[in-house]
Design a protein around this motif. Structure first.
Motif, PDB file in Angstrom:
ATOM      1  N   GLN A 196       6.977  40.922  59.917  1.00  0.00           N
ATOM      2  CA  GLN A 196       7.469  41.577  58.611  1.00  0.00           C
ATOM      3  C   GLN A 196       7.013  40.385  57.602  1.00  0.00           C
ATOM      4  OE1 GLN A 196      11.540  42.207  57.447  1.00  0.00           O
ATOM      5  NE2 GLN A 196      11.482  40.257  56.409  1.00  0.00           N
ATOM      6  N   GLN A 222       7.676  46.113  57.197  1.00  0.00           N
ATOM      7  CA  GLN A 222       8.159  45.864  58.660  1.00  0.00           C
ATOM      8  C   GLN A 222       7.090  46.702  59.483  1.00  0.00           C
ATOM      9  OE1 GLN A 222      12.120  46.465  58.608  1.00  0.00           O
ATOM     10  NE2 GLN A 222      12.532  44.229  58.401  1.00  0.00           N
ATOM     11  N   ARG A 231      16.983  47.826  60.797  1.00  0.00           N
ATOM     12  CA  ARG A 231      15.607  47.896  60.486  1.00  0.00           C
ATOM     13  C   ARG A 231      15.001  49.319  60.375  1.00  0.00           C
ATOM     14  NH1 ARG A 231      15.003  43.186  63.589  1.00  0.00           N
ATOM     15  NH2 ARG A 231      13.856  44.498  65.189  1.00  0.00           N
TER      16      ARG A 231
END
Length: 286
Positions: A253, A231, A182
């Motif tokens: 998210q 995110q 991420r």
């Protein structure tokens, strides 16, 4: 409505007007003859759930927007048997064929004709929309007969399912990927100024666009998909440990994907729009 029995013959030309239907399915098989021309504005209906009826017209078809309704049975390989209308003369004007799909009751063989003629083809013969097992069928003339054909297009439901399935992989990757994926790499957690008890905020925005095509000529299918996500996360706790550090974090998210499948007029198109929401409490060793 005129309901013909088995072997009922009509002498002379027949006109079926816009408000009328002639039923020619007999007791299955229904065998009927029209000894003249057929002037078709309404409906000539051979359907009864069994593809074994036949109407012979000794003259020509004068289509005026009317419909010929037929039973056609299908196996996985395609059409197996069909009702049949024959014309001894020309085909003229505009006529439509309506297909009633029924289950196959015999082994597959040569594709059955739906309509045959003995003169010139001067007509526009159209197939009303018909879908069997997710495939949209078309109509083609071979020699002096018309047959059903698979034109390579799929139904709107199938096209939509194909489009949606293509969105699952990027959505799953972004929604369920690990913490390192991420934010780039695990090393990115070693931010300057982040002490043993410190925290940090991070964010990530990404997206993809895909355009592709499959098939060719009249059966080409175009596929477009776009996808983006955002995110936001916070690394709340960092504790040094043997060989690195443990980082506790939370993340939320939002993502959205949309796309469409276009069959270039050969079949129905479909589109989709997907929203995804995610929340995670995580721990990473860096």
């Amino acid at each position: 409505t005129l309901d013909l029995g088995d072997g009922d013959d009509l002498f002379g030309s027949l006109t079926i007007d816009a408000t009328s239907t002639v039923i020619a399915n007999g007791d299955s098989p229904g065998l009927n003859t029209i000894t003249g021309n057929l002037n078709l504005v309404g409906i000539l209906d051979l359907t009864d759930g069994a593809p074994d009826d036949r109407t012979d017209v000794t003259g020509q078809l004068n289509g005026q927007g009317g419909t010929i309704a037929l039973d056609v049975s299908f196996a996985p390989e395609g059409p197996v048997a069909s009702d049949l209308v024959t014309f001894g003369g020309d085909l003229a004007g505009i006529a439509r064929i309506s297909v009633n799909p029924v289950a196959a009751g015999m082994a597959p063989g040569a594709p059955p004709p739906l309509l045959s003629f003995g003169g010139a083809d001067l007509a526009i013969v159209e197939l009303l929309p018909v879908t069997v097992d997710g495939l949209v069928l078309g109509l083609e003339r071979t020699g002096s007969s018309f047959f059903l054909t698979n034109n390579g297009s799929v139904s709107a439901d199938v096209a939509g399912a194909l489009a949606l399935s293509a969105a699952f992989a990027p959505l799953d990757r972004d929604l369920f990927g690990d913490l390192g994926a991420r934010i780039g790499t695990g090393d990115a957690l070693r931010r300057p100024g982040m002490g043993a008890g410190g925290g940090g905020l991070w964010g990530r925005v990404g997206g993809t666009y895909f355009n592709g095509e499959a098939g060719g000529d009249s059966s080409e299918v175009d596929f477009d998909m776009s996808h983006f996500f955002v995110q936001l996360g916070a690394d709340l706790v960092r504790a040094e440990a043997a060989g690195g550090a443990l980082v506790g974090s939370v993340m939320t998210q939002y993502g959205r994907a949309n796309g469409d499948v276009d069959q270039n007029g050969a079949g129905p198109s479909a589109d989709f729009d997907v929203n995804s929401y995610g929340f995670e409490i995580g721990r990473a060793h860096v």
